[in-house]
Scaffold this active site. Structure first.
Site, PDB file in Angstrom:
ATOM      1  N   SER A   1       0.849  -1.075  -0.011  1.00 25.88           N
ATOM      2  CA  SER A   1       0.209   0.193   0.022  1.00 25.88           C
ATOM      3  C   SER A   1       1.043   1.106  -0.215  1.00 25.88           C
ATOM      4  O   SER A   1       0.401   2.330  -0.137  1.00 25.88           O
ATOM      5  CB  SER A   1      -0.823   0.031   1.238  1.00 25.88           C
ATOM      6  OG  SER A   1      -1.773  -1.041   1.266  1.00 25.88           O
TER       7      SER A   1
ATOM      8  N   HIS B   1      -1.398  -2.647  -7.135  1.00 23.96           N
ATOM      9  CA  HIS B   1      -2.017  -2.479  -5.838  1.00 23.96           C
ATOM     10  C   HIS B   1      -3.598  -2.531  -5.971  1.00 23.96           C
ATOM     11  O   HIS B   1      -4.114  -1.468  -6.766  1.00 23.96           O
ATOM     12  CB  HIS B   1      -1.431  -0.884  -5.674  1.00 23.96           C
ATOM     13  CG  HIS B   1      -2.064  -0.429  -4.121  1.00 23.96           C
ATOM     14  ND1 HIS B   1      -2.351   0.937  -3.789  1.00 23.96           N
ATOM     15  CD2 HIS B   1      -2.563  -1.115  -2.993  1.00 23.96           C
ATOM     16  CE1 HIS B   1      -2.966   0.957  -2.693  1.00 23.96           C
ATOM     17  NE2 HIS B   1      -3.077  -0.315  -2.155  1.00 23.96           N
TER      18      HIS B   1
ATOM     19  N   GLU C   1      -3.840   0.002  -9.260  1.00 21.89           N
ATOM     20  CA  GLU C   1      -2.945   1.215  -9.272  1.00 21.89           C
ATOM     21  C   GLU C   1      -1.662   0.287  -9.697  1.00 21.89           C
ATOM     22  O   GLU C   1      -1.087  -0.440  -8.997  1.00 21.89           O
ATOM     23  CB  GLU C   1      -2.835   1.786  -7.977  1.00 21.89           C
ATOM     24  CG  GLU C   1      -2.058   3.304  -7.807  1.00 21.89           C
ATOM     25  CD  GLU C   1      -2.282   3.894  -6.496  1.00 21.89           C
ATOM     26  OE1 GLU C   1      -2.375   3.229  -5.493  1.00 21.89           O
ATOM     27  OE2 GLU C   1      -1.943   4.984  -6.475  1.00 21.89           O
TER      28      GLU C   1
ATOM     29  N   ASN D   1      -3.189   6.137  -1.473  1.00 20.50           N
ATOM     30  CA  ASN D   1      -2.870   6.100   0.113  1.00 20.50           C
ATOM     31  C   ASN D   1      -2.360   7.678   0.505  1.00 20.50           C
ATOM     32  O   ASN D   1      -2.345   7.745   1.573  1.00 20.50           O
ATOM     33  CB  ASN D   1      -2.431   5.022   0.791  1.00 20.50           C
ATOM     34  CG  ASN D   1      -3.169   3.587   0.755  1.00 20.50           C
ATOM     35  OD1 ASN D   1      -4.436   3.737   1.132  1.00 20.50           O
ATOM     36  ND2 ASN D   1      -2.797   2.626   0.263  1.00 20.50           N
TER      37      ASN D   1
HETATM   38  N1  LIG Z   1      -6.286  -4.138   3.799  1.00 23.29           N
HETATM   39  C1  LIG Z   1      -6.501  -3.516   2.966  1.00 23.29           C
HETATM   40  O1  LIG Z   1      -7.464  -2.906   2.469  1.00 23.29           O
HETATM   41  C2  LIG Z   1      -5.085  -3.344   1.739  1.00 23.29           C
HETATM   42  C3  LIG Z   1      -5.634  -2.794   0.340  1.00 23.29           C
HETATM   43  C4  LIG Z   1      -4.541  -2.682  -0.642  1.00 23.29           C
HETATM   44  C5  LIG Z   1      -3.263  -3.387  -0.282  1.00 23.29           C
HETATM   45  N2  LIG Z   1      -3.031  -3.742   0.934  1.00 23.29           N
HETATM   46  C6  LIG Z   1      -1.659  -4.387   1.068  1.00 23.29           C
HETATM   47  O2  LIG Z   1      -1.916  -5.772   0.938  1.00 23.29           O
HETATM   48  C7  LIG Z   1      -0.886  -6.235   1.757  1.00 23.29           C
HETATM   49  C8  LIG Z   1      -1.521  -7.602   2.635  1.00 23.29           C
HETATM   50  O3  LIG Z   1      -2.397  -6.852   3.411  1.00 23.29           O
HETATM   51  P1  LIG Z   1      -3.857  -7.479   4.068  1.00 23.29           P
HETATM   52  O4  LIG Z   1      -4.712  -6.504   4.548  1.00 23.29           O
HETATM   53  O5  LIG Z   1      -4.170  -8.583   3.195  1.00 23.29           O
HETATM   54  O6  LIG Z   1      -3.035  -8.068   5.223  1.00 23.29           O
HETATM   55  P2  LIG Z   1      -3.402  -9.316   6.184  1.00 23.29           P
HETATM   56  O7  LIG Z   1      -2.981  -9.081   7.551  1.00 23.29           O
HETATM   57  O8  LIG Z   1      -5.014  -9.496   6.159  1.00 23.29           O
HETATM   58  O9  LIG Z   1      -2.887 -10.599   5.585  1.00 23.29           O
HETATM   59  C9  LIG Z   1      -1.524 -10.587   5.487  1.00 23.29           C
HETATM   60  C10 LIG Z   1      -1.413 -12.317   5.456  1.00 23.29           C
HETATM   61  O10 LIG Z   1       0.281 -12.136   5.139  1.00 23.29           O
HETATM   62  C11 LIG Z   1       0.614 -13.421   5.729  1.00 23.29           C
HETATM   63  N3  LIG Z   1       2.099 -13.512   5.601  1.00 23.29           N
HETATM   64  C12 LIG Z   1       2.900 -12.728   6.413  1.00 23.29           C
HETATM   65  N4  LIG Z   1       4.075 -12.954   6.285  1.00 23.29           N
HETATM   66  C13 LIG Z   1       4.107 -14.132   5.364  1.00 23.29           C
HETATM   67  C14 LIG Z   1       5.233 -14.423   4.440  1.00 23.29           C
HETATM   68  N5  LIG Z   1       6.531 -14.398   4.872  1.00 23.29           N
HETATM   69  N6  LIG Z   1       4.806 -15.262   3.592  1.00 23.29           N
HETATM   70  C15 LIG Z   1       3.730 -15.720   3.293  1.00 23.29           C
HETATM   71  N7  LIG Z   1       2.441 -14.925   3.975  1.00 23.29           N
HETATM   72  C16 LIG Z   1       2.871 -14.226   4.836  1.00 23.29           C
HETATM   73  C17 LIG Z   1       0.152 -13.454   6.938  1.00 23.29           C
HETATM   74  O11 LIG Z   1      -0.033 -14.685   7.693  1.00 23.29           O
HETATM   75  C18 LIG Z   1      -1.416 -12.853   6.593  1.00 23.29           C
HETATM   76  O12 LIG Z   1      -2.289 -14.176   6.336  1.00 23.29           O
HETATM   77  C19 LIG Z   1      -0.120  -5.111   2.779  1.00 23.29           C
HETATM   78  O13 LIG Z   1       1.211  -5.067   1.977  1.00 23.29           O
HETATM   79  C20 LIG Z   1      -1.302  -4.156   2.524  1.00 23.29           C
HETATM   80  O14 LIG Z   1      -0.459  -2.919   2.561  1.00 23.29           O
HETATM   81  C21 LIG Z   1      -3.905  -3.924   1.979  1.00 23.29           C
END
Ligand SMILES: NC(=O)c1ccc[n+]([C@@H]2O[C@H](COP(=O)([O-])OP(=O)(O)OC[C@H]3O[C@@H](n4cnc5c(N)ncnc54)[C@H](O)[C@@H]3O)[C@@H](O)[C@H]2O)c1
Length: 281
Positions: free
Chosen positions: A117, A138, A150, A188
């Site tokens: 993000s 993204h 994005e 963001n």
């Molecule tokens: N939540 C949102 O609205 C959103 C929107 C766009 C982008 N993002 C981005 O997407 C990414 C994930 O966010 P999320 O909200 O899904 O987080 P989340 O916490 O829901 O999920 C993250 C997952 O990654 C796993 N993980 C951690 N380390 C790992 C590794 N080494 N290998 C494999 N898996 C691993 C965790 O166990 C977890 O299941 C982040 O970079 C976040 O910034 C989030």
């Protein structure tokens, strides 16, 4: 492209696996524990079933899509993927380690994309020997619903990689929009300070949660108020993004709200933990 690897089965990773499988790609979905994979696959099943009930897909399409998803705890399963999309936690050290490993085990022409993000694509790419093949992809939350991707080029990302990712985004039924690598990109850089400011308003007693959200919904024609959106995104993700904006841009206007820091420390992360600004229990 035929085979897509997805790292992280959380909020975003399971959504990315969902849309990729429905678009007929073979998908390998990886996480660090079986319980996270199970939770991710449960979400995919529930969300696809909702689409079946709405008649946007058939039960047959759902069953075939689910069959195209393989799950694993082992990153070496990505060796023959055409693209790997990383959606692990928003933590620079975790992403650095993942990209080093991917660079070692994936075939030379595999594109390494990150759903970060806010973290610099150029810095993530510097962990590899193929920075020209590293790019930001993204997706927006919830992935099956939101149209935008994005697309962010790092400093060394080449045209072929950007063109392939734009074409893939379209095949996934999404609308790609390109921008450059700056903290928070466009989405963001603008959204998160608004959410942070809404949390300051709550902390300072300017209004209650419901009033803040209602004012922004009705007054600005936003589909969702900023505090409910923060709950949907995850407060830990919101805090991580504010920290990147604050550290990288060096302006105090991006300092994370103390109430946000406190709520993350308490484990009240929003919808995914059952409680944030609203109660989901
Ligand atoms: N939540 C949102 O609205 C959103 C929107 C766009 C982008 N993002 C981005 O997407 C990414 C994930 O966010 P999320 O909200 O899904 O987080 P989340 O916490 O829901 O999920 C993250 C997952 O990654 C796993 N993980 C951690 N380390 C790992 C590794 N080494 N290998 C494999 N898996 C691993 C965790 O166990 C977890 O299941 C982040 O970079 C976040 O910034 C989030």
């Amino acid at each position: 492209m035929k085979k897509i690897g997805v790292i992280g089965a959380g909020t975003m990773g399971n959504g990315i696996a969902h849309v990729s499988a429905l678009a007929s790609f073979q998908v390998t979905l990886m996480d660090v524990k079986n319980q996270f994979i199970k939770k991710g696959m449960d979400s995919i099943n529930n969300n696809m079933f909702r689409q079946v009930k709405k008649e946007t897909i058939t039960k047959g399409e759902m069953d075939n899509a689910i069959k195209r998803i393989t799950t694993t705890l082992d990153m070496s399963q990505f060796a023959d993927c055409d693209i790997v999309i990383e959606a692990a936690s928003e933590n620079p050290d975790i992403k650095a380690s993942i990209f080093k490993q991917l660079d070692n085990l994936c075939k030379r022409d595999t594109i390494l994309a990150t759903n970060t993000s806010s973290i610099s694509i150029t810095k993530i790419a510097a962990n590899t020997n193929r920075p020209e093949k590293v790019i930001g992809m993204h997706f927006m939350n919830p992935v099956p619903v939101m149209k935008l991707i994005e697309v962010i080029r790092g400093l060394l990302t080449d045209n072929d990689t950007a063109e392939s990712v734009v074409a893939l985004s379209e095949k996934l039924g999404k609308t790609p929009v390109e921008c450059n690598d700056f903290p928070g990109f466009i989405s963001n850089r603008i959204l998160m300070p608004m959410i942070n400011e809404a949390i300051f308003c709550l902390m300072e007693g300017v209004a209650e949660v419901e009033a803040i959200d209602k004012i922004m919904k009705l007054g600005m024609a936003h589909q969702m108020g900023p505090l409910m959106l923060a709950d949907l995104i995850g407060l830990d993700v919101c805090l991580a993004i504010m920290e990147v904006l604050h550290n990288e841009l060096g302006d105090s206007k991006y300092r994370p709200c103390p109430l946000l820091i406190k709520m993350v420390a308490a484990g009240t992360l929003g919808k995914k933990s059952g409680k944030g600004f609203y109660d989901y229990s």
